[in-house]
Design an enzyme around this catalytic site. Structure first.
Site, short mmCIF file in Angstrom:
data_model
loop_
_atom_site.label_atom_id
_atom_site.label_comp_id
_atom_site.label_asym_id
_atom_site.label_seq_id
_atom_site.Cartn_x
_atom_site.Cartn_y
_atom_site.Cartn_z
CB THR A 42 46.82 96.81 -35.78
OG1 THR A 42 45.59 96.12 -35.68
CG2 THR A 42 47.96 95.90 -35.41
CG HIS A 45 46.76 99.13 -30.53
ND1 HIS A 45 46.29 99.62 -29.34
CD2 HIS A 45 45.67 98.69 -31.20
CE1 HIS A 45 44.97 99.48 -29.29
NE2 HIS A 45 44.57 98.93 -30.42
P1 NAD Z 1 38.72 102.03 -33.31
O1 NAD Z 1 39.56 101.94 -32.10
O2 NAD Z 1 39.00 103.10 -34.31
O3 NAD Z 1 37.18 102.20 -32.88
C1 NAD Z 1 36.69 101.84 -31.66
C2 NAD Z 1 35.57 102.82 -31.32
O4 NAD Z 1 34.98 102.42 -30.08
C3 NAD Z 1 36.05 104.26 -31.13
O5 NAD Z 1 35.34 105.14 -31.99
C4 NAD Z 1 35.80 104.53 -29.66
O6 NAD Z 1 35.44 105.88 -29.40
C5 NAD Z 1 34.63 103.58 -29.39
N1 NAD Z 1 34.38 103.31 -27.97
C6 NAD Z 1 35.23 103.41 -26.91
N2 NAD Z 1 34.58 103.11 -25.76
C7 NAD Z 1 33.30 102.84 -26.09
C8 NAD Z 1 32.14 102.46 -25.35
N3 NAD Z 1 32.18 102.34 -24.02
N4 NAD Z 1 31.00 102.22 -26.03
C9 NAD Z 1 30.95 102.35 -27.37
N5 NAD Z 1 32.00 102.71 -28.12
C10 NAD Z 1 33.16 102.95 -27.50
O7 NAD Z 1 38.77 100.61 -33.95
P2 NAD Z 1 38.39 99.94 -35.38
O8 NAD Z 1 39.57 100.02 -36.26
O9 NAD Z 1 37.08 100.40 -35.90
O10 NAD Z 1 38.28 98.43 -34.85
C11 NAD Z 1 37.24 98.07 -33.96
C12 NAD Z 1 37.71 97.03 -32.97
O11 NAD Z 1 37.99 95.81 -33.63
C13 NAD Z 1 38.98 97.39 -32.19
O12 NAD Z 1 38.87 96.88 -30.87
C14 NAD Z 1 40.04 96.62 -32.96
O13 NAD Z 1 41.18 96.34 -32.14
C15 NAD Z 1 39.30 95.38 -33.32
N6 NAD Z 1 39.78 94.63 -34.49
C16 NAD Z 1 39.67 93.29 -34.43
C17 NAD Z 1 40.02 92.51 -35.52
C18 NAD Z 1 39.85 91.04 -35.46
O14 NAD Z 1 40.27 90.36 -36.37
N7 NAD Z 1 39.19 90.52 -34.42
C19 NAD Z 1 40.49 93.13 -36.68
C20 NAD Z 1 40.57 94.52 -36.72
C21 NAD Z 1 40.21 95.26 -35.63
#
Ligand code: NAD
Ligand code: ZN
Length: 349
Positions: A42, A45
């Site tokens: 976040t 972003h």
């Molecule tokens: P991050 O962005 O560090 O990790 C995402 C990973 O997905 C990266 O390693 C990236 O290389 C990989 N990726 C990209 N395209 C891909 C594909 N086609 N197939 C497989 N993997 C792929 O994020 P994070 O901090 O580990 O968080 C994970 C997700 O959860 C993010 O989307 C984040 O925004 C979300 N999030 C949601 C909440 C919630 O409350 N819902 C809270 C925190 C984070």
């Protein structure tokens, strides 16, 4: 005056070190001296000022929501906390009055405010924090780990959204949260944990954390991987449980394609607003999709604390790959933005 990291104005690279007056706690708040903070996707972003950040963030704003620190003063109405306590905190502040809040499901509150998102955050030498959101930490757990309780809570909440004992689990996305989910799934008794990503460094970390198999979907599709590996894994129809942790539409589609009929998906990744899904596969394969937001208050926190005390702290420690003093925030954010890192910590002591 205190030092803070601020998104000062709209635009890329708009983070700045700014001085602010020393805050003082209101009646139901505590004053915390911040020891360590961790950088979340976040924050990246906000740093990169993408569509979501442009719609959401009102500058100037102190950013950040993952932290550990020490209570140094408490507001006049706070009786359960005292100076000297080591604390972290739940970054979602709820209304305490709505239907969900008063019936024991505050994680469903529609009036949730995100610290560091909808208001000033924790990337500061001192912060005030709502006392009801403070989590008292076990001082036996390393400070690095205590600074990432917020994302670890996301991982615990998502990984335990469905029963995984004896099940074959697909995790799409080996970012910090996807990586954290691997040892949690192992402890919860998953049979197979197959992790996908497009980043070889992160897939290697997933393997080291105990994933049964990893698939670089930049090189081969998940469907192709299963065509040759499903028998060895004992997979007959596909995955029983899916944890979407990438925010990638391609990953979510591959997940829907490879679930067993009746499979259950916990969706944490934040997709582009109009991500397309083959809804007929959801319908005809009787899939369940559950959206996951934040952590359950405070069930997730209690479960997480117990897991950390029983060995999870040691297991997730390797996910923390970098440390920077807060003054080197620019370097830290560049490293986070590169994707060539696990969790990155800023030290404030
Ligand atoms: P991050 O962005 O560090 O990790 C995402 C990973 O997905 C990266 O390693 C990236 O290389 C990989 N990726 C990209 N395209 C891909 C594909 N086609 N197939 C497989 N993997 C792929 O994020 P994070 O901090 O580990 O968080 C994970 C997700 O959860 C993010 O989307 C984040 O925004 C979300 N999030 C949601 C909440 C919630 O409350 N819902 C809270 C925190 C984070
Ligand atoms: Zn509420």
């Amino acid at each position: 005056m205190i030092k803070t990291i601020v998104k000062s104005s709209a635009g890329f690279n708009g983070l700045e070190l700014q001085e602010r007056p020393m805050p003082s706690p209101a009646g139901h708040e505590v004053l915390i001296r911040v020891k360590k903070t961790a950088i979340c996707g976040t924050d990246v972003h906000i740093y990169a000022w993408d569509d979501w950040a442009q719609r959401t963030i009102k500058t100037p704003q102190v950013i950040g929501h993952e932290f550990v620190g020490e209570v140094v003063a408490v507001g006049e109405h706070v009786s359960h906390l005292r100076p000297g306590q080591l604390v972290s905190g739940e970054g979602h502040v709820v209304c305490d009055t709505c239907r969900h809040c008063i019936t024991g499901s505050p994680h469903l509150c529609r009036r949730t405010i995100g610290i560091g998102v909808n208001g000033d955050g924790v990337f500061a030498q001192y912060i005030t924090f709502p006392a009801g959101n403070v989590w008292i930490c076990d001082e036996q757990i390393p400070l690095d780990v205590l600074s990432v309780l917020d994302p670890l809570g996301n991982a615990v909440h998502t990984a335990l959204a469905f029963q995984v004992l004896g099940e074959d689990v697909l995790v799409t996305g080996a970012g910090p949260i996807g990586l954290m989910s691997v040892p949690i799934l192992k402890r919860a008794g998953a049979r197979n944990i197959v992790v996908t990503d497009i980043n070889p460094t992160r897939l290697q970390m997933a393997a080291q954390l105990g994933a049964t198999a990893t698939v670089n979907v930049a090189e081969r599709t998940l469907e192709d991987f299963l065509a040759s590996n499903a028998p060895a894994l004992g997979l007959k129809e596909g995955f029983d449980i899916g944890l979407e942790m990438s925010g990638s539409t391609a990953a979510f589609s591959a997940m829907i394609n490879t679930m067993a009929n009746g499979g259950k998906i916990a969706l944490l990744g934040i997709m582009p607003a109009h991500a397309a899904v083959d809804w007929n596969k959801v319908v005809f394969n009787s899939l369940t999709i559950k959206g996951i937001y934040g952590r359950q208050m405070f069930d997730t926190w209690y479960r997480m604390a117990a897991l950390l005390q029983s060995g999870l702290a040691k297991e997730i420690a390797p996910i923390i790959t970098h440390h920077f003093p807060y003054t080197e925030y620019e370097e830290a954010f560049k490293t986070a933005y590169s994707g060539q890192a696990g969790k990155i910590i800023l030290t404030w002591d």
